[in-house]
Design a protein around this motif. Structure first.
Motif, PDB file in Angstrom:
ATOM      1  N   THR A 157       0.808  -1.225   0.039  1.00 50.70           N
ATOM      2  CA  THR A 157       0.018  -0.010   0.131  1.00 50.70           C
ATOM      3  C   THR A 157       0.859   1.166   0.096  1.00 50.70           C
ATOM      4  OG1 THR A 157      -1.666  -1.258   1.474  1.00 50.70           O
ATOM      5  CG2 THR A 157      -2.033   1.222   1.154  1.00 50.70           C
ATOM      6  N   VAL A 158       1.840   1.263   0.887  1.00 48.84           N
ATOM      7  CA  VAL A 158       2.806   2.497   0.770  1.00 48.84           C
ATOM      8  C   VAL A 158       3.326   2.739  -0.436  1.00 48.84           C
ATOM      9  CG1 VAL A 158       4.930   3.106   1.808  1.00 48.84           C
ATOM     10  CG2 VAL A 158       3.337   2.004   3.288  1.00 48.84           C
ATOM     11  N   GLY A 159       3.978   1.273  -1.127  1.00 52.50           N
ATOM     12  CA  GLY A 159       4.387   1.474  -2.385  1.00 52.50           C
ATOM     13  C   GLY A 159       3.428   2.235  -3.490  1.00 52.50           C
ATOM     14  N   ILE A 160       2.359   1.796  -3.365  1.00 51.42           N
ATOM     15  CA  ILE A 160       0.947   2.305  -4.300  1.00 51.42           C
ATOM     16  C   ILE A 160       1.165   3.946  -4.043  1.00 51.42           C
ATOM     17  CG2 ILE A 160      -1.330   2.388  -4.982  1.00 51.42           C
ATOM     18  CD1 ILE A 160      -1.327  -0.632  -4.586  1.00 51.42           C
ATOM     19  N   VAL A 161       0.815   4.078  -3.028  1.00 48.17           N
ATOM     20  CA  VAL A 161       0.242   5.439  -2.525  1.00 48.17           C
ATOM     21  C   VAL A 161       1.594   6.420  -2.781  1.00 48.17           C
ATOM     22  CG1 VAL A 161      -0.238   7.207  -0.790  1.00 48.17           C
ATOM     23  CG2 VAL A 161      -1.403   4.893  -0.708  1.00 48.17           C
ATOM     24  N   PHE A 162       2.686   5.859  -2.616  1.00 49.72           N
ATOM     25  CA  PHE A 162       4.018   6.723  -2.932  1.00 49.72           C
ATOM     26  C   PHE A 162       4.173   7.003  -4.188  1.00 49.72           C
ATOM     27  CE2 PHE A 162       8.447   6.496  -4.034  1.00 49.72           C
ATOM     28  CZ  PHE A 162       8.808   7.670  -3.722  1.00 49.72           C
ATOM     29  N   SER A 163       4.108   5.795  -5.216  1.00 46.18           N
ATOM     30  CA  SER A 163       4.278   5.875  -6.505  1.00 46.18           C
ATOM     31  C   SER A 163       3.337   6.867  -7.253  1.00 46.18           C
ATOM     32  CB  SER A 163       4.420   4.745  -7.216  1.00 46.18           C
ATOM     33  OG  SER A 163       3.518   3.613  -6.704  1.00 46.18           O
ATOM     34  N   LEU A 164       2.150   6.603  -6.734  1.00 42.58           N
ATOM     35  CA  LEU A 164       0.925   7.584  -7.305  1.00 42.58           C
ATOM     36  C   LEU A 164       1.287   9.210  -6.805  1.00 42.58           C
ATOM     37  CD1 LEU A 164      -2.165   5.302  -6.855  1.00 42.58           C
ATOM     38  CD2 LEU A 164      -0.993   5.903  -8.829  1.00 42.58           C
ATOM     39  N   MET A 165       1.665   9.231  -5.696  1.00 48.53           N
ATOM     40  CA  MET A 165       1.504  10.770  -5.058  1.00 48.53           C
ATOM     41  C   MET A 165       2.643  11.336  -5.815  1.00 48.53           C
ATOM     42  SD  MET A 165      -0.442  11.576  -2.555  1.00 48.53           S
ATOM     43  CE  MET A 165       0.459  12.417  -1.210  1.00 48.53           C
ATOM     44  N   PHE A 166       3.887  10.637  -5.757  1.00 48.05           N
ATOM     45  CA  PHE A 166       5.090  11.229  -6.150  1.00 48.05           C
ATOM     46  C   PHE A 166       4.901  12.125  -7.646  1.00 48.05           C
ATOM     47  CE2 PHE A 166       9.459  11.092  -8.197  1.00 48.05           C
ATOM     48  CZ  PHE A 166      10.185  11.483  -7.042  1.00 48.05           C
ATOM     49  N   GLU A 167       4.466  11.134  -8.530  1.00 47.10           N
ATOM     50  CA  GLU A 167       4.318  11.658  -9.887  1.00 47.10           C
ATOM     51  C   GLU A 167       3.318  12.763 -10.100  1.00 47.10           C
ATOM     52  OE1 GLU A 167       6.456  11.299 -12.645  1.00 47.10           O
ATOM     53  OE2 GLU A 167       7.555   9.578 -11.585  1.00 47.10           O
ATOM     54  N   SER A 168       2.144  12.593  -9.160  1.00 50.36           N
ATOM     55  CA  SER A 168       1.124  13.548  -9.233  1.00 50.36           C
ATOM     56  C   SER A 168       1.414  14.728  -8.654  1.00 50.36           C
ATOM     57  CB  SER A 168      -0.132  12.685  -8.265  1.00 50.36           C
ATOM     58  OG  SER A 168      -0.457  11.708  -8.852  1.00 50.36           O
ATOM     59  N   VAL A 169       2.264  14.583  -7.682  1.00 57.94           N
ATOM     60  CA  VAL A 169       2.563  15.893  -7.029  1.00 57.94           C
ATOM     61  C   VAL A 169       3.189  16.895  -7.986  1.00 57.94           C
ATOM     62  CG1 VAL A 169       4.034  17.235  -5.262  1.00 57.94           C
ATOM     63  CG2 VAL A 169       2.593  15.175  -4.598  1.00 57.94           C
ATOM     64  N   ILE A 170       4.245  16.107  -9.039  1.00 53.03           N
ATOM     65  CA  ILE A 170       5.042  16.827  -9.932  1.00 53.03           C
ATOM     66  C   ILE A 170       4.049  17.512 -10.943  1.00 53.03           C
ATOM     67  CG2 ILE A 170       6.726  16.786 -11.830  1.00 53.03           C
ATOM     68  CD1 ILE A 170       7.950  14.400  -9.960  1.00 53.03           C
ATOM     69  N   PHE A 171       3.048  16.644 -11.277  1.00 51.75           N
ATOM     70  CA  PHE A 171       2.117  16.869 -12.318  1.00 51.75           C
ATOM     71  C   PHE A 171       1.308  18.183 -11.950  1.00 51.75           C
ATOM     72  CE2 PHE A 171      -2.411  16.871 -13.752  1.00 51.75           C
ATOM     73  CZ  PHE A 171      -2.117  16.864 -15.045  1.00 51.75           C
ATOM     74  N   PHE A 172       0.624  18.397 -10.668  1.00 52.05           N
ATOM     75  CA  PHE A 172      -0.011  19.235 -10.241  1.00 52.05           C
ATOM     76  C   PHE A 172       0.839  20.692  -9.928  1.00 52.05           C
ATOM     77  CE2 PHE A 172      -3.237  16.008  -9.011  1.00 52.05           C
ATOM     78  CZ  PHE A 172      -4.255  16.549  -9.830  1.00 52.05           C
TER      79      PHE A 172
END
Ligand SMILES: Nc1ncnc2c1ncn2[C@@H]1O[C@H](COP(=O)(O)OP(=O)(O)OP(=O)(O)O)[C@@H](O)[C@H]1O
Ligand SMILES: Nc1ncnc2c1ncn2[C@@H]1O[C@H](COP(=O)(O)OP(=O)(O)OP(=O)(O)O)[C@@H](O)[C@H]1O
Ligand SMILES: [Mg+2]
Ligand SMILES: [Mg+2]
Ligand SMILES: O=P([O-])([O-])[O-]
Lengths: 213, 251, 289, 296, 213, 251
Positions: D28-43
């Protein structure tokens, strides 16, 4: 209400019904001894049939209660004591019957002895009534006091025996002594068995055997 | 009479709920002690303190002493694995393992590893004999335990307990899942077992306690109301509450 | 006729009508399955040949085969099984038999597993892509594919193993403890043997689900069209659903046909595994009552 | 017995098992981390308001446009249409199996339903494209080659067994004694099913519904194959649409550069999908939990 | 074996043990009436204590069996009959005690009456032994035949009464008639109670009351 | 005494296994008839024939007659829905519906639709009163039935049966899942119920049959061995097998 409570009440009621019939038998004994009324004597003998039947009924009910309700502790004692009291009552009834038989076979008793017999019988009835009363209310303390009433009966009988013995020695009396003495024994025994009832009651309540001796 | 277990001032808690209150009781050797009382009075809880089965329930606590062979069973330092080997337990519903009959008997023996492998056949036979089951199963020791009837399964559970050579056998309503005939077989068996073991049995049925036990303990709301010889208890209980309960006038 | 009797008649009527309706529902559902199977068989049986099984894919439908995908799928699943089953069963044992049910860790674990079970498979693909493929620089390799699938089916295996362990009557477990048997010996002695059928069924079903998954593999960069067999953990690879997807995406009718053949191969494998699972379950259900 | 033996083996095993268990948390940590990481950059590059309010999704166009609503509406269209297939048929099958069917019929039908559940989604996708769509086009000629309806039907068929089996489990879990109690009072099968069993199994049934919808939202291959690649707000069942999952697969198939804005959109859409399904799952869990005490 | 079977066997054994003590009391009665041996009379009275104690024990055991094993049907009758027989045995013992008391208070009886008493007592013992035997083997048929043994006792007593009556009329005898007649009643009653035991046995086996009258 | 149900030459089969053999029995109105016998003797089967619950079991067959109000219950043409309204059944384990207490009572009343809606409150009260439950639940009629104790649940199940105005109530070991106190409550209730209803009760416990019933039927291996007044049966059974069974000497 718990079923066994009602059942036991009904069961004890049978004992009281029986005890009333037995009492009736004994209220008539002095009468017939005095009058030699054979009719009445016969009706006592008849009543004994009912009393016997009552005892049978009580035994049967007791067995049913034991089989069907498996009573424990004081309930169990109540049933067993019921059986035992019924046995005693039946005997007490028998004694009245025995007296009735005497009346049928013999003349009315000697006037001289009548007052004794009257006293004996009224003492007995008093004792008997008091006993059934304490049995109803399960009063052990009173039960312990009652036993002295039996002594009244016995002491009057003893006096009568003395009188009789004396008369016999003096050849004053034409009474058939053997039969008469046998008959008198019935009063004494009736008192004894009434005392047994008290002992049973004490056992029922306290779970302790008590022996009035 | 030797006292096998001496319970003193036992209190037991499920979380903050006190299920047993200051219990004092002596368990006599080679006697059957029956525990009776209304549902929820703490019978099962009491029995669970004796072999520390309550360890398996979270957030439980016991204090007081249960003296057994010089130790206090309740001590932290007591080795419960060893303890439970010495104090066997038989449950309400027969719970044989899904293995063959002989495997059931040997299950714990093998895992304890304190008995010789070459004795296994005799352990099987002896245990089953003592549980009065040998004659019924000797020809099918390798069949599944589930092929047995409920009553036979319960005796198998007893046999498997006996195989670990316990001193004491605890039974929590061992016949309440059985029909009357299977029940009476177990009751007869109990009379045999008490010659060698000390038995504590919880039962819902006063009649059963009356029939089989030497001593009876009556519990009510976590308290021990009366403890004494069974025949006294059922013919002349000392406490009014006991009398009310056994004559069916409680509640 | 009294009101009661009238109503009684209506009740009987509604009952019959409803029964017929429900029966139709079932028939429709089953009909769909039959149609699906029949449709695929009709399209694909001609091209399902030995050659098809043993050839490499090709740009020409007539010559194309599925060997790399078939082998890829089998290896992928074997690896996935090796990773996911021990992890899943171990976790289930921990959850059911060791963890303190009141602890934070336990509650977190439970919530976490329940949620993971509902995460779409494609999201696992993203996980594989971001962490294993790119961060750990393992690329679109066999090992990344199987790790991704393992994580995908891990919750399923945990849940079904937990259920299987839970289904072991606590009376039997207590029975073992009460004989003075330690926890681990109780686990190996009675719990696992009793839970094994359930664990097996759950694992087989999970693995067969992994077998049919395409989306996460696509996300981690696997492709359908591969012309060699994998020879180590870092090899690129193909898998049956991937090649089927590849072929379906092509406009030519001939590819649609061999896609059907590919589906048949996949379905036969799945049929066998699923049937195995169902049989195991039915066998054991009747045994332990 | 006096001194507690230390059981070393026992402790080691416990530690190992705890480690195994933490893997799932790391996932779960991995999923959230990988999603967040790129999303933050995106936003950082795209306004979050634009992302959620504009209605054009064209990340690879020039100039790109990042309104995610068409993807969401496409996803919802699929979810709604597929539920119309899966929920009634699934529940009907469940009622039939648990209340009406003879044990023989049940023994026969259940495994078949389970087989249906085991069919991979890619197969349904193929089926939708090569069977359902042509079929639809014979009745509704205006149907496009890639269309939402055909994909929805396939998704519905795919999730039907899940609804049927979870609902049936819930209904079978209603103790037989309750069923018998109802019959013994003089009820018909229909009354027993509708007034006793279904209400009693309500939580299980409801959660199977929610899970089916959640599955439909996360379903990828069917929509990727059969629903088209046209982000659209039109809500036209017969037209081509694109769902979130469809978009992600599409992007993954293309040769996107790591770090490019297109690459990041995959993670952002993944994030949205993740959040939506997470919420659905939490709802399902709540429903179950609320009714759990019933047979306690 | 079923627990209740053993328990009931043990219970009946208590009844037999009691019956043996009672028998012993009665074997000595003629002796002491002849010799006036007050020592021996006292030992009879002492034995009665044990007998009473036995009855109590039987009652207690019966109560325990009823409470603990909740017997049914014939098992239940066995217990109740055990209680009743013990009551009768206790009474029979009492009669021996009563005779012993007579011996202590009075002279040895008139030689002339001795043969009667000897016959009575031996008839009684024969009857008593036969009764306890059929009770042990539960033989109803034999039980029905036995009652006539009781008649032997009664007829001898009747003969003795006649003799006594005659002597009394003739003033031949110095015997204290009242006491002597009372004493003789004991033999008669002992026979009666033995007959009761037979009735109980018949009831136990057949579940039917039987009245020898 | 009126005979409410007359069973003649009843045979019952599970597949090819004959579970009841030529049963003849008269059920008396306003009396409690207890069925006893060892496990598997056919008690439950017998009771299931009376309200045709065996219809729910596949591959069963009954022949003979069970005469009730001029019809033969076993006839194909008998409307079982109606029959079961007239003949209520209470099960071994309390099985309230997962609804509120009042909904439980009204469930069948609503389905049958033969009683006026405005009478519902009084139906609830009367049924619960007759089941001796009213006082315990009157303040929480809208709470879930599961909030009640086992014994209360069982009385609720009785109440919900009474609400349909049955003539006969069948009970299959209604107290075997209850503790002794809840059991004695139900037993007391039965004495009340028999004033208005005819009750047939299966029980594992001879003691219970003895305590509560007027008539007892003893089954063995699918046969009716003895049937008669309870007090006769337990004090003087006619058949040796009955005596053996009730005195614990069977098996
Ligand atoms: N695991 C538990 N957690 C909390 N309370 C418990 C637990 N187990 C039992 N109790 C409570 O402790 C009390 C005693 O329970 P226990 O099971 O010992 O009763 P019991 O006498 O065995 O009853 P029964 O006859 O129903 O088996 C009850 O009030 C019960 O509710
Ligand atoms: N559904 C069934 N299918 C086949 N045989 C059955 C079925 N139900 C019961 N039987 C058999 O019929 C016989 C009678 O069973 P029944 O349940 O009536 O016994 P019972 O007297 O109620 O026993 P218990 O006291 O255990 O409830 C038994 O031999 C049983 O195995
Ligand atoms: Mg308990
Ligand atoms: Mg049954
Ligand atoms: O039995 P008795 O009449 O002598 O008391």
């Amino acid at each position: 209400m718990v079923k066994i409570t009602t059942e036991l009440e009904m069961f004890e009621e049978l004992v009281f019904l029986m005890s009333e019939k037995v009492r009736r038998m004994h209220t008539w004994t002095t009468d017939i001894l005095k009058t030699g009324d054979k009719e009445k004597a016969l009706s006592i003998i008849e009543l004994d049939e009912y009393v016997n039947h009552d005892e049978e009924l009580i035994n049967r009910r007791a067995l049913e209660v034991l089989a069907l309700l498996a009573p424990l502790a004081s309930d169990l004692r109540k049933v067993i004591v019921g059986i035992k009291i019924a046995t005693d009552l039946e005997r007490i009834g028998d004694y009245a019957k025995s007296i009735a038989r005497y009346v049928i076979k013999n003349e009315p008793i000697n006037e001289a002895y009548l007052p004794y017999v009257e006293t004996i019988n009224s003492s007995f009835l008093k004792f008997y009534d008091a006993t059934m009363d304490v049995y109803r209310v399960k009063d052990v303390k009173k039960a312990l006091e009652l036993a002295k009433l039996d002594e009244e009966i016995d002491s009057t009988i003893a006096k009568l025996y003395n009188h009789l013995e004396k008369d016999n020695k003096d050849h004053e009396d034409r009474t058939n002594v053997v039969a008469f003495v046998s008959m008198l024994r019935n009063f004494e025994r009736a008192g004894d068995h009434t005392k047994n009832i008290l002992e049973h009651l004490i056992y029922e309540v306290t779970n302790q055997r008590y022996d009035f001796g | 009479m030797t006292i096998k277990i001496k319970v003193e001032n036992l209190n037991f808690y499920y979380g903050s709920f006190q299920a047993l209150q200051n219990i004092n009781i002596d368990i006599h050797e080679n006697r059957i002690t029956a525990l009776i009382g209304p549902s929820g009075c703490g019978k099962s809880t009491f029995i669970k303190t004796i072999d520390r089965m309550y360890d398996l329930i979270e957030d439980t606590k016991a204090d007081g002493t249960i003296a057994f062979e010089g130790i206090n069973i309740l001590d932290e330092s007591t080795d419960v694995v060893e303890l439970r080997k010495r104090i066997g337990m038989v449950f309400q519903k027969p719970n044989p393992f899904p293995k063959s009959i002989s495997e059931n008997v040997l299950y714990a023996v093998k895992r304890h590893g304190d008995q010789d492998k070459k004795d296994f056949p005799s352990i099987i036979e002896n245990s089953l004999r003592k549980a009065s089951l040998w004659d019924e199963v000797k020809h099918k020791l390798n069949q599944s335990a589930f092929s047995l009837s409920g009553g036979q399964q319960q005796r198998l559970c007893i046999a498997r307990t006996l195989a670990t050579k316990p001193d004491i056998i605890l039974m929590d309503e061992p016949t309440s899942a059985l029909d009357p005939i299977a029940t009476s077989k177990i009751e007869e068996l109990l009379q045999e077992l008490k010659k060698e073991y000390t038995v504590i049995i919880v039962t819902h049925s006063m009649q059963q306690a009356a029939r089989i036990s030497d001593y009876t303990a009556f519990f009510l709301n976590g308290e021990l109301i009366e403890f004494g010889e069974t025949k006294e208890m059922f013919t002349a209980p000392r406490d009014k509450r006991t009398e009310d309960y056994i004559t069916g006038r409680y509640g | 006729m009294t009101r009661y009797q009238k109503k009684l008649r209506m009740r009987h009527f509604y009952n019959q009508a409803f029964k017929v309706l429900l029966f139709l529902v079932i028939v429709v559902s089953l009909l769909v399955l039959v149609t699906l199977l029949f449709d695929i068989f009709r399209k694909g049986y001609q091209t399902l040949t030995w050659n098809f099984l043993t050839s490499m894919p090709s740009g020409r439908a007539a010559r194309a085969g599925i060997l790399p995908s078939l082998v890829g799928s089998l290896v992928l699943i074997a690896l996935t099984a090796l990773i996911s089953i021990p992890l899943g069963v171990g976790t289930a044992i921990y959850l059911e038999l060791y963890a303190n049910r009141r602890s934070r860790f336990f509650k977190l674990l439970q919530l976490n597993i329940a949620n993971l079970a509902g995460v779409p498979s494609i999201v696992y693909g993203i996980l594989g892509l971001a962490i294993f493929s790119q961060m750990l620089k393992l690329g679109p390799s066999l090992i990344v594919g199987s790790i991704t699938l393992s994580l995908l089916i891990l919750p399923v295996i945990i849940v079904s193993s937990s259920e299987a362990i839970k289904a072991v009557p606590s009376s039997i477990i207590d029975g073992s403890y009460a004989l003075g048997v330690t926890r681990w010996k109780t686990i190996t002695g009675v719990i696992l043997p009793m839970a094994l059928p359930g664990i097996l069924t759950g694992s087989i079903l999970a693995l067969s689900r992994a077998m049919g998954e395409a989306a996460p593999l696509i996300m981690v960069g696997a492709v359908g069209f591969v012309t060699f067999l994998p020879d180590n953990l870092l090899s690129r690879y193909s898998a049956l659903p991937l090649i089927v997807f590849n072929w379906t995406s092509r406009p030519q009718e001939a590819f649609a046909q061999i896609a059907a053949s590919g589906i048949m191969v996949m379905m036969i494998i799945l049929l066998i595994t699923n049937l195995t699972a169902i049989i195991i379950r039915n066998k054991t259900q009747s045994r332990i009552d | 017995m006096k001194k507690k033996k230390t059981y070393i083996q026992e402790s080691i095993i416990q530690v190992i098992l705890a480690l195994f268990a933490s893997i799932s948390i790391l996932t779960t940590v991995g999923i959230v981390f990988s999603l967040m990481f790129e999303s933050v950059i995106f936003f950082n590059e795209v306004s979050i308001i634009e992302f959620f309010t504009t209605i054009r999704w064209a990340p690879v166009f020039d100039p790109p446009s990042f309104g995610v609503l068409p993807l969401i509406s496409g996803t919802l269209l699929i979810a709604v249409l597929s539920s119309m297939v899966s929920l009634p048929l699934g529940l009907g099958s469940a009622i039939y199996l648990s209340e009406f069917a003879s044990s023989k019929a049940r023994k026969l039908i259940k495994p078949i339903l389970e087989l249906l559940a085991g069919v991979p989604s890619i197969v349904y996708g193929y089926f939708a494209l090569t069977f359902i769509t042509p079929l639809l086009r014979t009745f509704l000629p205006q149907t496009e080659i890639f269309n939402a309806l055909s994909a929805s039907i396939a998704v519905g068929i795919m999730t039907l067994p899940m609804v049927a089996s979870l609902s049936e489990d819930a209904m079978m879990a209603v103790p037989n004694s309750i069923r018998q109690g109802a019959y013994a009072l003089g009820s018909t099968q229909l009354e027993v099913s509708t007034h006793v069993i279904v209400p009693a199994a309500f939580s299980g049934i409801a959660s199977s519904f929610v899970l089916a919808i959640s599955r439909a939202i996360g379903e990828t291959m069917i929509v990727a194959i059969a629903a088209g690649q046209t982000p659209s707000m039109a809500l036209n069942p017969l037209g081509s649409i694109q769902t979130m999952t469809g978009f992600m697969v599409n992007m993954a198939l293309g040769d996107i550069q790591q770090g490019s804005i297109e690459f990041k959109t995959v993670f952002v859409v993944g994030m949205v999908l993740f959040v939506i399904t997470l919420i659905m799952n939490l709802i399902a869990k709540k429903i179950i939990a609320r009714n759990r005490e019933v047979y306690a």
